[in-house]
Design a protein around this motif. Structure first.
Motif, PDB file in Angstrom:
ATOM      1  N   THR A  85       0.835  -1.209   0.000  1.00  0.00           N
ATOM      2  CA  THR A  85       0.000   0.000   0.000  1.00  0.00           C
ATOM      3  C   THR A  85       0.865   1.254   0.000  1.00  0.00           C
ATOM      4  N   PHE A  86       1.890   1.259   0.837  1.00  0.00           N
ATOM      5  CA  PHE A  86       2.780   2.410   0.952  1.00  0.00           C
ATOM      6  C   PHE A  86       3.461   2.723  -0.376  1.00  0.00           C
ATOM      7  N   HIS A  87       3.864   1.679  -1.109  1.00  0.00           N
ATOM      8  CA  HIS A  87       4.626   1.870  -2.354  1.00  0.00           C
ATOM      9  C   HIS A  87       3.752   1.801  -3.603  1.00  0.00           C
ATOM     10  N   HIS A  88       2.429   1.740  -3.446  1.00  0.00           N
ATOM     11  CA  HIS A  88       1.513   1.671  -4.583  1.00  0.00           C
ATOM     12  C   HIS A  88       1.834   0.483  -5.486  1.00  0.00           C
ATOM     13  N   SER A  89       1.985  -0.669  -4.862  1.00  0.00           N
ATOM     14  CA  SER A  89       2.252  -1.905  -5.578  1.00  0.00           C
ATOM     15  C   SER A  89       1.107  -2.873  -5.311  1.00  0.00           C
ATOM     16  N   GLU A  90       0.869  -3.786  -6.256  1.00  0.00           N
ATOM     17  CA  GLU A  90      -0.220  -4.750  -6.062  1.00  0.00           C
ATOM     18  C   GLU A  90       0.026  -5.607  -4.828  1.00  0.00           C
ATOM     19  N   THR A  91       1.269  -6.054  -4.658  1.00  0.00           N
ATOM     20  CA  THR A  91       1.585  -6.856  -3.484  1.00  0.00           C
ATOM     21  C   THR A  91       3.081  -6.781  -3.222  1.00  0.00           C
ATOM     22  N   ALA A  92       3.529  -7.485  -2.184  1.00  0.00           N
ATOM     23  CA  ALA A  92       4.942  -7.515  -1.811  1.00  0.00           C
ATOM     24  C   ALA A  92       5.271  -8.881  -1.240  1.00  0.00           C
ATOM     25  N   LEU A  93       6.534  -9.277  -1.372  1.00  0.00           N
ATOM     26  CA  LEU A  93       7.006 -10.535  -0.808  1.00  0.00           C
ATOM     27  C   LEU A  93       8.295 -10.253  -0.050  1.00  0.00           C
ATOM     28  N   ILE A  94       8.298 -10.511   1.246  1.00  0.00           N
ATOM     29  CA  ILE A  94       9.448 -10.221   2.092  1.00  0.00           C
ATOM     30  C   ILE A  94      10.496 -11.324   1.988  1.00  0.00           C
ATOM     31  N   PHE A  95      11.754 -10.896   1.890  1.00  0.00           N
ATOM     32  CA  PHE A  95      12.912 -11.787   1.917  1.00  0.00           C
ATOM     33  C   PHE A  95      13.778 -11.432   3.121  1.00  0.00           C
ATOM     34  N   ASN A  96      14.705 -12.334   3.469  1.00  0.00           N
ATOM     35  CA  ASN A  96      15.504 -12.134   4.671  1.00  0.00           C
ATOM     36  C   ASN A  96      16.622 -11.105   4.517  1.00  0.00           C
ATOM     37  N   SER A  97      16.939 -10.721   3.292  1.00  0.00           N
ATOM     38  CA  SER A  97      17.942  -9.680   3.055  1.00  0.00           C
ATOM     39  C   SER A  97      17.822  -9.196   1.623  1.00  0.00           C
ATOM     40  N   GLY A  98      18.446  -8.065   1.336  1.00  0.00           N
ATOM     41  CA  GLY A  98      18.470  -7.581  -0.041  1.00  0.00           C
ATOM     42  C   GLY A  98      19.221  -8.538  -0.949  1.00  0.00           C
ATOM     43  N   TYR A  99      20.292  -9.130  -0.425  1.00  0.00           N
ATOM     44  CA  TYR A  99      21.054 -10.100  -1.209  1.00  0.00           C
ATOM     45  C   TYR A  99      20.174 -11.294  -1.573  1.00  0.00           C
ATOM     46  N   ALA A 100      19.430 -11.796  -0.579  1.00  0.00           N
ATOM     47  CA  ALA A 100      18.551 -12.943  -0.832  1.00  0.00           C
ATOM     48  C   ALA A 100      17.448 -12.582  -1.824  1.00  0.00           C
ATOM     49  N   ALA A 101      16.921 -11.371  -1.740  1.00  0.00           N
ATOM     50  CA  ALA A 101      15.857 -10.944  -2.653  1.00  0.00           C
ATOM     51  C   ALA A 101      16.351 -10.912  -4.093  1.00  0.00           C
ATOM     52  N   ASN A 102      17.519 -10.307  -4.318  1.00  0.00           N
ATOM     53  CA  ASN A 102      18.054 -10.240  -5.677  1.00  0.00           C
ATOM     54  C   ASN A 102      18.456 -11.611  -6.192  1.00  0.00           C
ATOM     55  N   LEU A 103      19.046 -12.425  -5.317  1.00  0.00           N
ATOM     56  CA  LEU A 103      19.396 -13.783  -5.718  1.00  0.00           C
ATOM     57  C   LEU A 103      18.131 -14.565  -6.069  1.00  0.00           C
ATOM     58  N   GLY A 104      17.102 -14.420  -5.243  1.00  0.00           N
ATOM     59  CA  GLY A 104      15.858 -15.145  -5.457  1.00  0.00           C
ATOM     60  C   GLY A 104      15.094 -14.710  -6.686  1.00  0.00           C
ATOM     61  N   LEU A 105      15.172 -13.417  -6.986  1.00  0.00           N
ATOM     62  CA  LEU A 105      14.463 -12.881  -8.150  1.00  0.00           C
ATOM     63  C   LEU A 105      15.147 -13.268  -9.453  1.00  0.00           C
ATOM     64  N   PHE A 106      16.443 -13.000  -9.545  1.00  0.00           N
ATOM     65  CA  PHE A 106      17.126 -13.165 -10.830  1.00  0.00           C
ATOM     66  C   PHE A 106      17.494 -14.610 -11.139  1.00  0.00           C
ATOM     67  N   SER A 107      17.645 -15.434 -10.115  1.00  0.00           N
ATOM     68  CA  SER A 107      17.929 -16.843 -10.391  1.00  0.00           C
ATOM     69  C   SER A 107      16.681 -17.591 -10.829  1.00  0.00           C
ATOM     70  N   ALA A 108      15.495 -17.064 -10.487  1.00  0.00           N
ATOM     71  CA  ALA A 108      14.252 -17.797 -10.744  1.00  0.00           C
ATOM     72  C   ALA A 108      13.454 -17.282 -11.935  1.00  0.00           C
ATOM     73  N   VAL A 109      13.504 -15.978 -12.195  1.00  0.00           N
ATOM     74  CA  VAL A 109      12.562 -15.394 -13.161  1.00  0.00           C
ATOM     75  C   VAL A 109      13.037 -15.464 -14.615  1.00  0.00           C
ATOM     76  N   PRO A 110      14.172 -14.911 -14.981  1.00  0.00           N
ATOM     77  CA  PRO A 110      14.593 -15.014 -16.393  1.00  0.00           C
ATOM     78  C   PRO A 110      14.851 -16.468 -16.763  1.00  0.00           C
TER      79      PRO A 110
END
Length: 384
Positions: A85-110
């Motif tokens: 809501t704060f960032h005007h996004s449909e939803t959000a998914l919390i990760f344990n760190s910024g490193y984990a978030a980027n690793l989790g996003l880029f290793s899985a999506v492309p």
């Protein structure tokens, strides 16, 4: 005994004056931490997090498991809703760190045969995640959108039936230079080529936007961004990260992002602190801290002009201001001299940055005084 190859690498770091060591905590004037708004030292946030835990009857030390097993406690749901809501996004998914978030996003999506085009100065966590994907990745010259367009045209397949996707990756504020790309133009390029734009907002959260929402929100380009990565260890003064995205992408990450699936969830206290820190951004004291931070950034740049230092600094309107001083030995010597005079300023060395682009990184905060800014820059002027 350490294997010879590992010992050689350590010795090489020592020889290059680039060996990293853990430093002790100190009482120097803080110009090095990412605690831009002073939230990490806020007694109010500390107390409010405890109150929230008591209200929710969640007085426990750990999550007990991953979120897919036993760790998905109720504070996760409410806090992810609060963040989106704060960032005007449909939803959000919390990760344990910024490193984990980027690793989790880029290793899985492309996916295989997809194309990733990323700024050459993107954070190590982004590049590590990209290296784990099966997509083809190409870097483009820092903030050069003309080169980016050329790469898009070169790699766009003409077959309209192709399932190839193009991912454009950048940061809204770069951690080693403090500068920003032309995000409005980037948004238009992304829409023109029907690509997927991913922006890391780690150093924009709490600094830009009316309430610290970040640059994407400030520029009103949320709808053209495929995913945003935000981290809580900078201006929010706590820990963790989140990916802002669509519900479909969130569902995909829950099913395929290994750093999300195979890790113990945050304890309730960590999520409570994130939630209360977001509340603090919307209070009078939080808004005041953002205003003071912006004043300090402006004042710092005025002092650079007065002392004729601006030619040594990268162009930045963020809380990160970098003085370029070539050579690990030289920049470390000047950092040591500033520390001896009471100012905590860190040297950023090669190989963290390219050789020849070593620098002093000044991180500005709402709690730095004008007098401290003037004194440290006057000292710097005598040393360089």
């Amino acid at each position: 005994m350490l294997p010879k190859k590992l010992q050689y690498k350590l010795n090489k770091r020592l020889q290059d004056n680039a060996l990293r060591r853990l430093s002790e905590s100190n009482t120097l004037v803080d110009f090095s931490s990412n605690d831009y708004l002073g939230f990490s030292r806020s007694q109010t946030i500390f107390d409010q997090a405890h109150i929230l835990l008591k209200q929710e009857d969640m007085m426990q030390n750990g999550a007990t498991g991953s979120r897919l097993l036993s760790g998905n406690h109720k504070l996760y749901t409410s806090t992810e809703q609060q963040i989106s809501t704060f960032h005007h996004s449909e939803t959000a998914l919390i990760f344990n760190s910024g490193y984990a978030a980027n690793l989790g996003l880029f290793s899985a999506v492309p996916q295989r045969n997809d194309i990733i085009l990323y700024d050459e100065y993107c954070h190590a966590s982004i590049r590590d995640g990209i290296s784990m994907s099966h997509a083809k990745a190409y870097k483009f010259e820092h903030n050069n959108l003309d080169v980016l367009e050329q790469l898009i045209e070169r790699h766009t397949e003409t077959d309209s039936a192709s399932l190839q996707e193009i991912y454009i990756v950048t940061e809204s504020v770069f951690s080693m230079d403090g500068d920003s790309p032309d995000l409005k133009r980037l948004s238009k390029i992304n829409q023109q080529y029907n690509a997927n734009l991913i922006i890391d907002e780690a150093h924009a959260l709490g600094v830009f936007g009316t309430k610290g929402e970040g640059l994407v929100n400030e520029l009103h380009i949320e709808d053209s961004v495929f995913a945003r990565v935000i981290t809580f260890g900078k201006a929010l003064g706590c820990h963790g990260a989140a990916i802002l995205c669509s519900q479909e992408l969130k569902d995909y990450l829950i099913n395929f992002s290994r750093p999300f699936i195979y890790t113990t969830a945050f304890p309730p206290h960590s999520i409570a602190t994130i939630s209360v820190s977001y509340d603090a951004l919307d209070t009078e004291s939080g808004l005041s801290a953002i205003t003071i931070l912006q004043h300090n950034i402006h004042f710092f740049k005025l002092e650079l002009k007065r002392l004729n230092l601006q030619q040594l600094f990268t162009q930045s309107d963020s809380a990160i201001q970098c003085c370029m001083i070539s050579g690990n030995k030289t920049v470390k010597t000047i950092a040591d001299m500033l520390q001896q005079h009471g100012f905590d300023i860190k040297a950023i060395l090669a190989p963290t940055v390219p050789k020849g682009k070593e620098r002093l990184r000044f991180c500005l905060h709402s709690y730095n005084s004008s007098e401290e800014i003037t004194k440290v820059l006057e000292l710097l002027a005598t040393f360089v």
